[in-house]
Scaffold this motif. Structure first.
Motif, PDB file in Angstrom:
ATOM      1  N   VAL A  57      -2.814   2.175  -2.713  1.00  0.00           N
ATOM      2  CA  VAL A  57      -3.760   2.433  -3.470  1.00  0.00           C
ATOM      3  C   VAL A  57      -4.186   2.166  -5.024  1.00  0.00           C
ATOM      4  O   VAL A  57      -2.802   2.936  -5.667  1.00  0.00           O
ATOM      5  CB  VAL A  57      -3.996   3.863  -3.017  1.00  0.00           C
ATOM      6  N   ASP A  58      -5.292   1.776  -5.207  1.00  0.00           N
ATOM      7  CA  ASP A  58      -4.837   1.599  -6.852  1.00  0.00           C
ATOM      8  C   ASP A  58      -6.170   2.917  -7.417  1.00  0.00           C
ATOM      9  O   ASP A  58      -7.084   3.217  -7.439  1.00  0.00           O
ATOM     10  CB  ASP A  58      -5.941   0.268  -6.558  1.00  0.00           C
ATOM     11  N   LEU A  59      -5.420   3.805  -8.474  1.00  0.00           N
ATOM     12  CA  LEU A  59      -5.808   4.732  -9.085  1.00  0.00           C
ATOM     13  C   LEU A  59      -6.104   4.363  -9.639  1.00  0.00           C
ATOM     14  O   LEU A  59      -5.694   3.725 -11.196  1.00  0.00           O
ATOM     15  CB  LEU A  59      -4.718   5.827  -9.031  1.00  0.00           C
ATOM     16  N   MET A  60      -7.848   4.539 -10.201  1.00  0.00           N
ATOM     17  CA  MET A  60      -8.856   4.556 -10.836  1.00  0.00           C
ATOM     18  C   MET A  60      -9.283   5.649 -11.954  1.00  0.00           C
ATOM     19  O   MET A  60      -9.350   6.816 -10.986  1.00  0.00           O
ATOM     20  CB  MET A  60     -10.015   4.004 -10.497  1.00  0.00           C
ATOM     21  N   CYS A  61      -9.009   5.943 -13.130  1.00  0.00           N
ATOM     22  CA  CYS A  61      -9.126   6.578 -14.052  1.00  0.00           C
ATOM     23  C   CYS A  61     -10.793   6.321 -14.849  1.00  0.00           C
ATOM     24  O   CYS A  61     -10.400   5.491 -15.976  1.00  0.00           O
ATOM     25  CB  CYS A  61      -8.075   7.351 -15.013  1.00  0.00           C
ATOM     26  N   GLY A  62     -11.631   6.409 -14.441  1.00  0.00           N
ATOM     27  CA  GLY A  62     -12.661   6.904 -15.225  1.00  0.00           C
ATOM     28  C   GLY A  62     -14.201   6.614 -14.202  1.00  0.00           C
ATOM     29  O   GLY A  62     -13.505   6.756 -13.054  1.00  0.00           O
ATOM     30  N   SER A  63     -15.511   6.279 -14.731  1.00  0.00           N
ATOM     31  CA  SER A  63     -16.557   6.419 -13.407  1.00  0.00           C
ATOM     32  C   SER A  63     -17.072   4.872 -13.584  1.00  0.00           C
ATOM     33  O   SER A  63     -18.055   4.944 -13.058  1.00  0.00           O
ATOM     34  CB  SER A  63     -17.322   7.080 -14.332  1.00  0.00           C
ATOM     35  N   ASP A  64     -16.926   3.414 -13.645  1.00  0.00           N
ATOM     36  CA  ASP A  64     -16.909   2.176 -14.149  1.00  0.00           C
ATOM     37  C   ASP A  64     -16.373   1.444 -12.636  1.00  0.00           C
ATOM     38  O   ASP A  64     -15.178   1.543 -12.978  1.00  0.00           O
ATOM     39  CB  ASP A  64     -16.177   1.624 -15.462  1.00  0.00           C
ATOM     40  N   PRO A  65     -17.348   1.146 -12.394  1.00  0.00           N
ATOM     41  CA  PRO A  65     -15.989   1.237 -10.487  1.00  0.00           C
ATOM     42  C   PRO A  65     -15.866   0.094 -10.504  1.00  0.00           C
ATOM     43  O   PRO A  65     -15.335  -1.527 -10.498  1.00  0.00           O
ATOM     44  CB  PRO A  65     -17.598   0.454  -9.595  1.00  0.00           C
ATOM     45  N   SER A  66     -16.371  -1.456 -11.611  1.00  0.00           N
ATOM     46  CA  SER A  66     -15.861  -2.396 -11.965  1.00  0.00           C
ATOM     47  C   SER A  66     -15.062  -2.628 -12.459  1.00  0.00           C
ATOM     48  O   SER A  66     -13.903  -3.403 -12.323  1.00  0.00           O
ATOM     49  CB  SER A  66     -17.334  -3.074 -13.546  1.00  0.00           C
ATOM     50  N   LYS A  67     -13.766  -1.811 -12.765  1.00  0.00           N
ATOM     51  CA  LYS A  67     -12.597  -1.486 -13.314  1.00  0.00           C
ATOM     52  C   LYS A  67     -11.841  -1.301 -12.133  1.00  0.00           C
ATOM     53  O   LYS A  67     -10.876  -1.539 -12.189  1.00  0.00           O
ATOM     54  CB  LYS A  67     -12.780  -0.424 -14.536  1.00  0.00           C
ATOM     55  N   HIS A  68     -12.033  -1.213 -10.741  1.00  0.00           N
ATOM     56  CA  HIS A  68     -11.428  -0.872  -9.429  1.00  0.00           C
ATOM     57  C   HIS A  68     -10.523  -2.186  -8.696  1.00  0.00           C
ATOM     58  O   HIS A  68     -11.259  -3.304  -8.562  1.00  0.00           O
ATOM     59  CB  HIS A  68     -12.110  -0.146  -8.302  1.00  0.00           C
ATOM     60  N   SER A  69      -9.429  -2.229  -9.430  1.00  0.00           N
ATOM     61  CA  SER A  69      -8.820  -3.952  -9.083  1.00  0.00           C
ATOM     62  C   SER A  69      -8.956  -4.217  -7.682  1.00  0.00           C
ATOM     63  O   SER A  69      -8.970  -5.736  -7.531  1.00  0.00           O
ATOM     64  CB  SER A  69      -7.763  -3.989 -10.047  1.00  0.00           C
ATOM     65  N   TYR A  70      -8.701  -3.068  -7.217  1.00  0.00           N
ATOM     66  CA  TYR A  70      -8.110  -3.353  -5.358  1.00  0.00           C
ATOM     67  C   TYR A  70     -10.046  -4.046  -4.964  1.00  0.00           C
ATOM     68  O   TYR A  70     -10.294  -4.513  -3.616  1.00  0.00           O
ATOM     69  CB  TYR A  70      -7.554  -2.804  -4.336  1.00  0.00           C
ATOM     70  N   ASP A  71     -11.118  -3.490  -5.512  1.00  0.00           N
ATOM     71  CA  ASP A  71     -12.464  -4.082  -5.102  1.00  0.00           C
ATOM     72  C   ASP A  71     -12.547  -5.342  -5.219  1.00  0.00           C
ATOM     73  O   ASP A  71     -12.961  -6.197  -4.461  1.00  0.00           O
ATOM     74  CB  ASP A  71     -13.758  -4.133  -5.830  1.00  0.00           C
ATOM     75  N   LYS A  72     -11.100  -6.373  -6.403  1.00  0.00           N
ATOM     76  CA  LYS A  72     -11.092  -7.747  -5.655  1.00  0.00           C
ATOM     77  C   LYS A  72     -10.652  -8.007  -4.571  1.00  0.00           C
ATOM     78  O   LYS A  72      -9.377  -9.342  -5.302  1.00  0.00           O
ATOM     79  CB  LYS A  72     -10.521  -8.377  -7.610  1.00  0.00           C
ATOM     80  N   LEU A  73     -10.014  -6.898  -3.933  1.00  0.00           N
ATOM     81  CA  LEU A  73      -9.082  -8.155  -2.761  1.00  0.00           C
ATOM     82  C   LEU A  73      -9.421  -9.124  -1.922  1.00  0.00           C
ATOM     83  O   LEU A  73      -8.808  -9.751  -1.396  1.00  0.00           O
ATOM     84  CB  LEU A  73      -8.473  -6.774  -2.028  1.00  0.00           C
ATOM     85  N   GLY A  74     -10.458  -8.676  -1.781  1.00  0.00           N
ATOM     86  CA  GLY A  74     -11.595  -8.941  -1.103  1.00  0.00           C
ATOM     87  C   GLY A  74     -11.450 -11.190  -1.607  1.00  0.00           C
ATOM     88  O   GLY A  74     -11.813 -11.818  -0.817  1.00  0.00           O
ATOM     89  N   GLN A  75     -11.478 -11.289  -3.016  1.00  0.00           N
ATOM     90  CA  GLN A  75     -11.753 -12.682  -3.400  1.00  0.00           C
ATOM     91  C   GLN A  75     -10.489 -13.288  -3.474  1.00  0.00           C
ATOM     92  O   GLN A  75     -10.156 -14.196  -3.456  1.00  0.00           O
ATOM     93  CB  GLN A  75     -11.899 -12.228  -5.122  1.00  0.00           C
TER      94      GLN A  75
END
Length: 833
Positions: free
Chosen positions: A354-372
């Motif tokens: 699990v990629d724990l993100m602190c903050g409200s900016d979804p562009s910073k969610h690193s695991y969203d890049k797993l599709g790429q």
């Protein structure tokens, strides 16, 4: 009605029945559609092959084995939905996952808000997968829950039963409002007191920390089930225990947060990984990786450390692993990843689920890049599914699929009188007396109660006009402005003295927190005069209140100085380059001593988060008659401290770490574990050797022995230990039994901590000087005698060889016992073939 909404109704039916007693008409209609087989798989059309009736979906069946439920659900998920389960989102970024759902998020503060989020995402997502809610439950459960002492005080209790009770109580409170995962315990050993997170850990000692880890994980999760792969259901009154921060986080270079850890492999395994081994063996179900590197490799992208050691060697198996805040993205900053998709792949392959993100900016969610990363061939579908299985396991064992909602109208069990009493007892058992005049006790006894008492210090009480009057006329501590609320999890407005006693990661809300000045003033009799002055600031050298403090001190019979740390000076990112009292406290203490009248009694109460030093040659320590280490003692801390000072309770703590004489001594090896045997060339060593024969190196300025050694603390009585025995047992788990007779030879009932140490035989490598192997805390009435007998665990007697095999080495061991690591004069030997 959408397919996701129907799934929501099915999942919630049992929970709604629990809350209301009967389903709504709409829920009944949904259930009817399910039961007559008219609801079909969302991935199939009416023209296609007829889908399974919903009622036979295995992942919805509470009676089905967890592995079958996971396999069934995983087969129905598309790639986007799988990746979304690996996201730990917070705040406004949640809305980015309305169609897919996601993995974990922070508890929003109330059961209603939690249920609203759960219903929103289960109804809007295709498969209705529930969200798991986590909370920072380090020493309190949720807002409004009981606030226990911080772990640094809990470590000084030397009482694993108490640690278990605290964890069980936090779990009970947290689970009652819908928390599934507690980010607790912290089982790092903070061996550098400069490190700001020192108050979050139990001890610098691996045996003590491991014992607490075992007690805590069973308290949080319920009875451990070793060997079952961690896939048994929780019972509804416990939570998943997520231990922090793997690994070697407490050995940061320079005492700086996120700085690298450099050490040899035997030290890594014998010292810093030992609590993690025990945590995993006792059924721990989740772990957070640490910010820093070990041997130059980031812990959140380290397949050897996470997959090979933790999962395979230690048996962590299908437990979930989460990064610390934003750490996956930091891999680019570390320059071990070229870009965001590369960082996501490195984190996933490094074992982080699990990629724990602190903050409200979804562009910073690193695991969203797993599709790429998948498209680029950096990871495979199987890699992604491995982590998804573990995340889904955490949700199934928490019964979220069967009980996704929590009962909002259930009577609160937060912060009950019983729980407050446990918090009080915990504070008493960890408060440690380190100095007192021989035969003199208590500091605020009968003579003081008829005299003049000055209570001085920035941690003693709330400044005027910073609090609101309570119904009983006392200060509630409500403050309109505070500079360090960022370290608390609410905005309740407690004054600095209260927050500094509570510590970071406290869920305060409406919890009443008395100050030391408030409690003692109320307890003193009418003939006593109590004066209060803050004296100075902790955050700066400002001393505008010093004249008032000196005026109060000049006329006082007893002066109680309440000093220590603030949330700014000792917390995450609150690292320091000195251990002296911060701000204006050193100057204030010195001037108060000079202003005091002859014969006045000076008492220092440390409300601190780390070991403290007291100036050149620790001269401020010499000025005091009494010194009490009270740490960050929780919501009942002022009551416990006041009762100790008034003689109404016994301080029974013993230090769970050695205290250096000054900051230059940090990492000098004063810890018995970390100092290896030295040669006979120490002719210039200062001071007498310890009873075990150890001599310390010396500096030009001072000797290198600790100011206070591990296990130190003064008792209110005298104890005699005799007849030490050590018996070799032929069991794999407990190869040794040790026993000693203990007698209270003093004139009052009191508590003693019996500490067993061992010195290793001749080895192929230079061993540690000695090691703690067992301990027990006993209360004896005056004149009473008892036998303390302990089974020594294999993991506590064994060492790692140079090829990292854990074994009890052959040879003659010297077993020692005492009430401190440097008073263990009673010895015996035992031979292992």
């Amino acid at each position: 009605m959408s397919f996701g909404s129907l799934l929501l109704f099915v999942f919630l039916s049992h929970a709604v029945l629990q809350c209301t007693g009967k389903p709504s008409q709409r829920e009944a209609e949904a259930a009817a559609q399910v039961n007559d087989g008219t609801v079909r798989d969302a991935g199939e059309s009416d023209a296609g092959q007829q889908g399974e009736p919903l009622f036979v979906y295995r992942y919805m069946d509470p009676s089905a084995p967890i592995d079958q439920r996971i396999a069934d659900l995983l087969a129905k998920m598309n790639t986007e939905e799988k990746i979304a389960q690996l996201v730990g989102a917070q705040g406004a970024s949640l809305d980015a996952y309305k169609k897919t759902g996601f993995g974990w998020t922070k508890f929003p503060g109330s059961p209603k808000d939690r249920n609203d989020i759960q219903k929103k995402f289960m109804s809007s997502s295709r498969l209705g997968i529930p969200i798991a809610f986590w909370e920072e439950s380090l020493h309190s459960s949720v807002p409004g829950g009981t606030v226990f002492p911080t772990p640094v005080l809990q470590g000084c209790t030397w009482n694993t039963t108490l640690i278990n009770q605290i964890a069980s109580t936090i779990a009970l409170e947290a689970s009652s409002v819908g928390v599934s995962i507690g980010f607790t315990p912290v089982i790092n050993m903070f061996t550098d007191a400069r490190f700001g997170r020192h108050s979050e850990g139990f001890s610098e000692n691996p045996t003590l920390s491991a014992a607490y880890a075992a007690a805590a994980v069973v308290g949080y999760q319920g009875e451990s089930v070793p060997g079952t792969g961690n896939v048994t259901y929780l019972d509804g009154q416990h939570i998943i225990s997520l231990a922090k921060h793997y690994a070697a986080y407490g050995d940061a270079a320079g005492g700086l947060n996120a700085a690298p850890a450099h050490m040899d492999m035997q030290t890594l395994f014998d010292v810093y990984l030992k609590p993690w081994h025990v945590f995993a063996q006792n059924g721990g179900r989740a772990v957070m990786t640490s910010h820093q590197t070990v041997a130059h490799v980031p812990c959140h992208a380290n397949p050897w450390l996470v997959n090979d050691v933790l999962r395979e060697k230690y048996g962590f198996g299908v437990g979930s692993i989460i990064s610390d805040c934003n750490d996956i993205g930091v891999l680019v900053d570390y320059r071990v990843a070229a870009n965001a998709s590369h960082a996501a792949a490195k984190g996933l392959l490094g074992g982080v689920d699990v990629d724990l993100m602190c903050g409200s900016d979804p562009s910073k969610h690193s695991y969203d890049k797993l599709g790429q990363a998948l498209t680029e061939g950096l990871v495979t579908v199987a890699d992604i599914e491995g982590s998804v299985r573990r995340v889904l396991t955490s949700k199934f064992i928490s019964r979220l699929f069967d009980h996704p909602l929590v009962n909002e109208s259930a009577p609160s069990i937060l912060n009950t009188e019983e729980h407050q009493q446990l918090a009080y007892e915990a504070a008493l058992q960890g408060i440690t007396l380190v100095k007192r005049p021989p035969g003199s006790w208590p500091p605020l006894g009968s003579s003081a109660r008829g005299g003049k008492v000055a209570i001085i210090g920035p941690n003693a009480g709330c400044p005027p006009k910073q609090g609101m009057q309570t119904s009983d006329g006392g200060l509630s501590g409500r403050e309109e402005h505070s500079s360090h609320r960022v370290f608390l999890k609410d905005d309740a407005g407690y004054c600095d003295a209260q927050k500094n006693m509570i510590g970071p990661y406290a869920q305060l809300a409406e919890v009443q927190v008395k100050t030391i000045e408030e409690y003692i003033s109320a307890k003193m009799n009418a003939s006593s005069s109590v004066t209060f002055a803050r004296g100075c600031s902790i955050e700066s050298a400002e001393t505008s209140d010093l004249p008032a403090a000196l005026h109060a001190a000049a006329d006082a019979d007893v002066i109680v100085l309440v000093v220590g740390d603030s949330l700014g000076s000792c917390s995450e990112w609150g690292d320091r380059d000195t251990l002296d009292l911060p701000g204006g406290q050193m100057e204030m203490v010195s001037q108060v001593k000079n202003a005091s009248k002859p014969g006045a009694v000076l008492v220092m109460v440390l409300t601190n988060g780390r070991p403290t030093t007291f100036g050149k040659d620790n001269e401020l320590l010499d000025m005091m008659d009494y010194v009490l280490v009270a740490w960050r003692s929780g919501q009942m801390g002022a009551v416990a401290i006041g009762d100790v000072l008034l003689g109404d309770a016994e301080p029974t703590g013993r230090l769970a770490q050695s205290w250096p004489r000054n900051v230059g001594q940090v990492n000098s090896g004063s810890n018995p574990w970390l100092q290896q045997i030295r040669g006979k060339w120490l002719a210039n060593a200062r001071g007498d050797p310890d009873p075990d024969g150890r001599r310390y190196d010396s500096y030009v300025d001072s000797d290198a022995s600790p100011l206070f050694p591990l296990g130190y603390g003064l008792s209110l009585s005298e104890f005699k230990m005799e007849n030490l025995r050590a018996s070799k047992l032929r069991t794999e788990q407990n190869p040794l039994e040790v026993a000693v007779d203990v007698t209270n030879t003093g004139d009052r009932d009191a508590t003693q901590v019996v500490q067993f140490y061992v010195q290793d035989p001749v080895l192929p490598w230079v061993p540690y000087w000695k090691r703690l192997i067992a301990f027990d805390k006993v209360f004896l009435k005056k004149g009473e005698k008892t036998t303390v007998s302990k089974l020594v665990k294999f993991v506590d007697l064994a060492l790692h060889t140079q090829d990292l095999q854990l074994q009890v080495m052959p040879g003659e061991y010297t077993v020692r016992v005492g009430n401190c690591s440097n008073t263990d004069t009673l010895t015996t030997t035992v031979m292992f073939p």
